[in-house]
Scaffold this active site. Sequence first.
Site, PDB file in Angstrom:
ATOM      1  N   ARG A 167     -13.944  18.881  12.369  1.00 18.14           N
ATOM      2  CA  ARG A 167     -14.275  18.676  10.874  1.00 18.14           C
ATOM      3  C   ARG A 167     -15.362  17.431  10.966  1.00 18.14           C
ATOM      4  NH1 ARG A 167      -8.491  16.234   9.642  1.00 18.14           N
ATOM      5  NH2 ARG A 167      -8.648  14.308  10.764  1.00 18.14           N
ATOM      6  N   ARG A 174     -23.256 -13.007 -20.434  1.00 15.92           N
ATOM      7  CA  ARG A 174     -22.116 -13.238 -21.511  1.00 15.92           C
ATOM      8  C   ARG A 174     -22.352 -14.719 -21.569  1.00 15.92           C
ATOM      9  NH1 ARG A 174     -18.384  -9.514 -17.907  1.00 15.92           N
ATOM     10  NH2 ARG A 174     -19.404 -10.806 -16.355  1.00 15.92           N
ATOM     11  N   SER A 219     -27.248  -1.230 -25.661  1.00 13.82           N
ATOM     12  CA  SER A 219     -26.730  -1.194 -24.423  1.00 13.82           C
ATOM     13  C   SER A 219     -25.332  -0.865 -24.500  1.00 13.82           C
ATOM     14  CB  SER A 219     -26.817  -2.429 -23.793  1.00 13.82           C
ATOM     15  OG  SER A 219     -25.775  -2.680 -22.837  1.00 13.82           O
ATOM     16  N   HIS A 245       0.791  -4.206  -4.596  1.00 13.14           N
ATOM     17  CA  HIS A 245       0.408  -5.452  -5.154  1.00 13.14           C
ATOM     18  C   HIS A 245      -0.602  -5.982  -4.232  1.00 13.14           C
ATOM     19  CE1 HIS A 245       1.075  -9.978  -5.375  1.00 13.14           C
ATOM     20  NE2 HIS A 245       1.103  -9.709  -6.601  1.00 13.14           N
ATOM     21  N   CYS A 303     -23.909  -1.425 -19.917  1.00  9.13           N
ATOM     22  CA  CYS A 303     -23.408  -2.426 -19.081  1.00  9.13           C
ATOM     23  C   CYS A 303     -21.835  -2.148 -19.121  1.00  9.13           C
ATOM     24  CB  CYS A 303     -23.667  -3.835 -19.587  1.00  9.13           C
ATOM     25  SG  CYS A 303     -23.111  -3.993 -21.434  1.00  9.13           S
ATOM     26  N   TYR A 355     -31.434   2.478 -18.082  1.00  6.63           N
ATOM     27  CA  TYR A 355     -31.016   1.735 -16.922  1.00  6.63           C
ATOM     28  C   TYR A 355     -29.255   1.597 -17.104  1.00  6.63           C
ATOM     29  CZ  TYR A 355     -30.050  -2.140 -20.070  1.00  6.63           C
ATOM     30  OH  TYR A 355     -29.765  -2.863 -21.272  1.00  6.63           O
ATOM     31  N   GLY A 405     -21.538  -0.810 -24.394  1.00  4.97           N
ATOM     32  CA  GLY A 405     -20.457  -1.618 -23.776  1.00  4.97           C
ATOM     33  C   GLY A 405     -19.071  -0.716 -23.663  1.00  4.97           C
ATOM     34  N   THR A 406     -19.103  -0.007 -22.416  1.00  2.00           N
ATOM     35  CA  THR A 406     -18.388   1.170 -22.252  1.00  2.00           C
ATOM     36  C   THR A 406     -17.075   0.429 -22.057  1.00  2.00           C
ATOM     37  OG1 THR A 406     -19.230   1.318 -19.930  1.00  2.00           O
ATOM     38  CG2 THR A 406     -20.043   2.980 -21.347  1.00  2.00           C
ATOM     39  N   ASN A 407     -16.777  -0.741 -21.565  1.00  2.00           N
ATOM     40  CA  ASN A 407     -15.319  -1.097 -21.816  1.00  2.00           C
ATOM     41  C   ASN A 407     -14.749  -0.996 -23.222  1.00  2.00           C
ATOM     42  OD1 ASN A 407     -15.921  -1.514 -19.119  1.00  2.00           O
ATOM     43  ND2 ASN A 407     -15.974  -3.723 -19.338  1.00  2.00           N
ATOM     44  N   ASP A 408     -15.389  -1.639 -24.304  1.00  2.00           N
ATOM     45  CA  ASP A 408     -14.904  -1.734 -25.436  1.00  2.00           C
ATOM     46  C   ASP A 408     -14.933  -0.162 -25.981  1.00  2.00           C
ATOM     47  OD1 ASP A 408     -13.584  -3.979 -26.616  1.00  2.00           O
ATOM     48  OD2 ASP A 408     -15.497  -5.072 -25.943  1.00  2.00           O
ATOM     49  N   GLY A 432      -3.261  13.637   7.755  1.00  2.00           N
ATOM     50  CA  GLY A 432      -1.623  13.060   7.777  1.00  2.00           C
ATOM     51  C   GLY A 432      -0.932  13.109   6.435  1.00  2.00           C
ATOM     52  N   LYS A 468      -9.448  23.043   7.869  1.00  2.00           N
ATOM     53  CA  LYS A 468      -9.012  23.671   9.047  1.00  2.00           C
ATOM     54  C   LYS A 468      -9.200  25.020   9.423  1.00  2.00           C
ATOM     55  CE  LYS A 468      -5.514  20.921  10.062  1.00  2.00           C
ATOM     56  NZ  LYS A 468      -4.063  20.604   9.899  1.00  2.00           N
ATOM     57  N   GLU A 482     -20.352  -0.318 -28.994  1.00  2.00           N
ATOM     58  CA  GLU A 482     -19.303  -0.498 -28.323  1.00  2.00           C
ATOM     59  C   GLU A 482     -18.062   0.171 -29.482  1.00  2.00           C
ATOM     60  OE1 GLU A 482     -18.503  -4.301 -26.715  1.00  2.00           O
ATOM     61  OE2 GLU A 482     -19.690  -5.037 -28.217  1.00  2.00           O
ATOM     62  N   ARG A 494     -26.174 -11.883 -24.355  1.00  2.00           N
ATOM     63  CA  ARG A 494     -25.352 -11.279 -25.593  1.00  2.00           C
ATOM     64  C   ARG A 494     -25.030 -12.656 -26.164  1.00  2.00           C
ATOM     65  NH1 ARG A 494     -19.783  -8.505 -24.067  1.00  2.00           N
ATOM     66  NH2 ARG A 494     -19.387 -10.644 -23.510  1.00  2.00           N
ATOM     67  N   MET A 537      -0.219  16.155   4.658  1.00  2.00           N
ATOM     68  CA  MET A 537       0.568  17.196   4.359  1.00  2.00           C
ATOM     69  C   MET A 537       1.197  17.454   5.710  1.00  2.00           C
ATOM     70  SD  MET A 537      -1.370  19.327   1.748  1.00  2.00           S
ATOM     71  CE  MET A 537      -2.594  19.641   2.929  1.00  2.00           C
ATOM     72  N   ARG A 583       0.391  24.985  10.350  1.00  2.00           N
ATOM     73  CA  ARG A 583      -0.245  23.857  10.070  1.00  2.00           C
ATOM     74  C   ARG A 583      -0.824  23.763   8.789  1.00  2.00           C
ATOM     75  NH1 ARG A 583      -4.918  23.519  14.544  1.00  2.00           N
ATOM     76  NH2 ARG A 583      -4.694  21.309  14.133  1.00  2.00           N
TER      77      ARG A 583
HETATM   78  P1  ADP Z   1      -2.986  16.959  10.976  1.00  2.00           P
HETATM   79  O1  ADP Z   1      -3.700  17.716   9.535  1.00  2.00           O
HETATM   80  O2  ADP Z   1      -1.943  16.025  10.653  1.00  2.00           O
HETATM   81  O3  ADP Z   1      -3.925  16.486  12.117  1.00  2.00           O
HETATM   82  P2  ADP Z   1      -2.738  19.347  12.487  1.00  2.00           P
HETATM   83  O4  ADP Z   1      -2.066  20.601  12.026  1.00  2.00           O
HETATM   84  O5  ADP Z   1      -4.004  19.343  13.026  1.00  2.00           O
HETATM   85  O6  ADP Z   1      -2.186  18.062  11.535  1.00  2.00           O
HETATM   86  O7  ADP Z   1      -1.595  19.138  13.650  1.00  2.00           O
HETATM   87  C1  ADP Z   1      -1.007  18.078  14.175  1.00  2.00           C
HETATM   88  C2  ADP Z   1      -1.057  17.777  15.731  1.00  2.00           C
HETATM   89  O8  ADP Z   1      -0.530  18.983  16.357  1.00  2.00           O
HETATM   90  C3  ADP Z   1      -2.415  17.826  16.119  1.00  2.00           C
HETATM   91  O9  ADP Z   1      -2.557  16.628  17.178  1.00  2.00           O
HETATM   92  C4  ADP Z   1      -2.694  19.071  16.720  1.00  2.00           C
HETATM   93  O10 ADP Z   1      -3.704  19.026  17.578  1.00  2.00           O
HETATM   94  C5  ADP Z   1      -1.497  19.746  17.228  1.00  2.00           C
HETATM   95  N1  ADP Z   1      -1.302  21.017  17.193  1.00  2.00           N
HETATM   96  C6  ADP Z   1      -1.490  21.773  16.204  1.00  2.00           C
HETATM   97  N2  ADP Z   1      -1.475  22.995  16.252  1.00  2.00           N
HETATM   98  C7  ADP Z   1      -1.304  23.255  17.721  1.00  2.00           C
HETATM   99  C8  ADP Z   1      -1.088  24.184  18.719  1.00  2.00           C
HETATM  100  N3  ADP Z   1      -1.096  25.609  18.282  1.00  2.00           N
HETATM  101  N4  ADP Z   1      -0.927  24.069  19.916  1.00  2.00           N
HETATM  102  C9  ADP Z   1      -0.850  22.797  20.338  1.00  2.00           C
HETATM  103  N5  ADP Z   1      -1.134  21.647  19.446  1.00  2.00           N
HETATM  104  C10 ADP Z   1      -1.396  21.784  18.191  1.00  2.00           C
HETATM  105 MG    MG Z   2      -5.239  17.541  12.659  1.00  2.00          MG
HETATM  106 MG    MG Z   3     -17.460  -5.515 -25.730  1.00  2.00          MG
END
Ligand code: ADP
Ligand code: MG
Ligand code: MG
Length: 928
Positions: A357, A582, A809, A475, A876, A896, A811-814, A122, A44, A790, A638, A124, A113
């Site tokens: 990005r 097999r 060959s 699950h 394999c 191979y 047999g990397t599991n075993d 999302g 970022k 193996e 085999r 962090m 940020r």
């Molecule tokens: P994430 O990595 O979860 O996308 P961001 O750091 O990009 O988190 O920010 C979360 C939200 O807040 C994004 O929608 C981003 O555009 C908004 N945001 C971050 N910094 C600013 C800022 N300085 N002004 C306005 N919106 C911001």
């Molecule tokens: Mg973002």
């Molecule tokens: Mg075996």
Amino acid sequence: MATTTMAETDASSMQTKTGTKYVYFFGGGKADGNGKMKDVLGGKGAGLAEMTNAGLPVPPGFTIQTEACREYMRRNAVSKDVDRQMEEALAHLEQLQGQKLGKGDNPLLVSVRSGAKFSMPGMMDTILNLGLNDESVEALAKRSDNPRFAADSYRRLIQMFGNVVLDIEKSAFDEVFDNKKKQKKAKLDTDLDAKALQEVIAEYKKVVKKHAGRDFPQDPHEQLVMARDAVFRSWNNDRAKHYRRINNISDDLGTAVNVQAMVFGNLGDTSATGVGFTRNPATGGKEFYGEFLLNAQGEDVVSGVRTPVHILELEKLMPDVYRQLRDITTRLEKHYKDMQDFEFTVQDGKLYMLQTRNGKRTGIAAVRVALQMVEEGLITKEEAIFRVEPNQLYDYLVPRLDEKGKIEVLTKGLPASPGAAVGQIYFTADDAVAAVHKDKKAKVILVRAETTPEDIHGMEVAKGILTSRGGMTSHAAVVTRGMGKCCVAGAGEIEVNEKTREMRVKGQTFKEADWISLDGTTGRVIKGKLDTLDPKSDDPELLKFMGWAEPFRKLGVRANADIPRDAIQARAFGAEGIGLCRTEHMFFGEEKIPHMRAMILANNEKDRRAALKKLLPMQRNDFIGVFRAMDGFPVTIRTLDPPLHEFLPRREELMVDIDMLPHYDARQKKSLVSKYRDYGVKAASDLKKALPALLSRVEQLHEFNPMLGHRGCRLGITYPEITEMQARAIFEAAVAVAKEGVKVHPEVMIPLTATLKEMANQGAIVKRVAEEVFKEKEKSVPYMVGTMIELPRAALVANEIAKEAEFFSFGTNDLTQTTFGFSRDDVNKVLPTYIAEGILKQDPFAVLDQEGVGQLVEMATERGRRTRSNLKVGICGEHGGEPQSVEFCHRTGLNYVSCSPFRVLTARLAAAQAAASDQLKVEGGRTK
Ligand code: ADP
Ligand code: MG
Ligand code: MG
């Protein structure tokens, strides 16, 4: 990988110097850093610096680099230098903006940020509107002439700060907010007025006091320091750790922190916020793609409180902004030479860019975008090869949604198991089964909060599974991947009510038998009944793409296939032979298993030979089918490998049945007869004698550690007639198809050898039978006899074994099992802890342990070829289709890899990329 270590050495060398630059400023048209510095600034931060340098409208700010985070993790605090440099940068920012953080009549507000080297969407935490307090909120209200906006921003800050920094559960705040909405009869968040929001703020403060035992900090600088440290800590939260584990990202990288002047998308209807892609990330189509909301802030777009609007609507509402946005993002795409995923905010008619990005995309989109970009002259064909992750090609092998026209995405969960499913929703496994019972053609989607082993029957009949809780290893996720069935897991915005048989999402309610569509490749849950498209491994775009990559490939790619059907499939995916057939799997067929069991139960050679004689024609037929499918390519077969008791009833079960027999009525006895029919029981009167006899043979065969027991070549050595029969079936089949004009190359493979003499013993039988058959049928075919490596001992004495073995060959599991001493079947008791504790980085049964097991592979290859310079060497096992392991096999000079048919495409691309990066000397350059 090379870059990871670079970051580490950089960091340690910087640490010793006193003058470490911890803080990088961006703003006023230039930045201290640039787009290449992802290690230091995070993705970022690097993007913000690059966009600033390019003169794009980016709110100014500064990035605290990743070394500060690593330092924080080591010492639980940052150094004085970090604090000092941060205050300096803040002063610079204040000066540039003509504002003071959280002070005066025009207070500066910032976002804090997180941003690591690899994007972890999302995973962090981010805090917005920092700098607001009881005083500055008044100033903001006055200055904006919008008290509602000011109060809304403040309550968001307390909420985010409370959650991220003070560790208070989100629900504590949600409860207050929802109650207020109820009380005011407000439907949407935006229906709450300034006064109501002020009441919310007062209550939020109480929540903070109650849960954190302190007041919400009023000092903006204290807010900033606390928020920064919390972002550093968020690097190690469970969500982030889990994400890194499944995406194979190092825990040592750390995150950067970006402090950036706020711009406001929630100032009214001339303001907006949104996200977008320069191309469609699901299909790869060249179209502007995205969503936005008027009068909203950052997270609103993804949170689902309000339904965002398609980005094309922006053109009508704000034509100038729209044009500018298109222009900027097109420039960004040209600059980065890759599809961009961007964030923007419009404050009072003025556009700001907040993030860019390389966008994540499906496999189909990855291929299409790569092809388009070559056509557009943005990248070369050689670069294009690296724009697709080998694992992504799996998308071509599963059904997908036909996305013509408008679709309504209800929410996004985790892409737990790829593919597509369209069906009617049912909320319990029993209901799902009942629906299919009623109408065999019913298409069912099982919707659960979470699945448990009790739901298996429902999962079995469902086309797809949707859960609201649980992660990529839940699950539901694990089981559906095993079943090859589409699954979206952990779609947290869906409320599932099993009692009322309803699910709610985005304010809409769906009832039993309503139609939905799932995309397990992207995690999308879509309203209504879409069409699906069949998998297309001969998709023209895929073929064109592979046509660029394949000429580089040095490593052969074969498939593991036991039956003709799989062999045909494998060949369609481009397999150049079979690396593992097999033979025991062939015996599971219904008509074969009684003879197989009779063979095992026989306690003398004569009976055993009689049973084998019955099996011979059946085996021969299977081999004929496989040879025909692989016309012109080698087929490695085999000889019998597994412990024999796998074919017998469980000892405990037998004991129970024997005990209960005297108490059973006629009906129960009848069911026992059918249960034991394959073991020679024909009538109820047989049971009394047959069951104890069976038990006694089962006990004779019983082993405490069957994986290290009577299996592999040990079977063929103790019962040579088994090897004899199998060799006969192989060569009779080979000669028969050769007479039809099919080109056959059987490679007979002896499993689990540890010594030269074992190999010689079995090799002699195979060669003798081959000669016999060739003579009888008056035709011979070329063939080879080799072995699986193996066991560690086999790797050590590979030069000896190669005297008799014409190929190896792995047999990397075993081999993994015997090198680690981990039982493959029981390892899951320890593996999760090992991975969580960082004792092992990856599951060695999924990704080859190059450091340990890999050494054995290298050594055995080298020693084997010392004896026999033209020794053919392959692997394999699960690893044969895993990209990192394939790259290792390329480097080690194997001939191979062999993998399951569905991974053949992946292995081909991984092998091509490995060879191409050697020849082109390029760094992978893949989008992570
Ligand atoms: P994430 O990595 O979860 O996308 P961001 O750091 O990009 O988190 O920010 C979360 C939200 O807040 C994004 O929608 C981003 O555009 C908004 N945001 C971050 N910094 C600013 C800022 N300085 N002004 C306005 N919106 C911001
Ligand atoms: Mg973002
Ligand atoms: Mg075996």
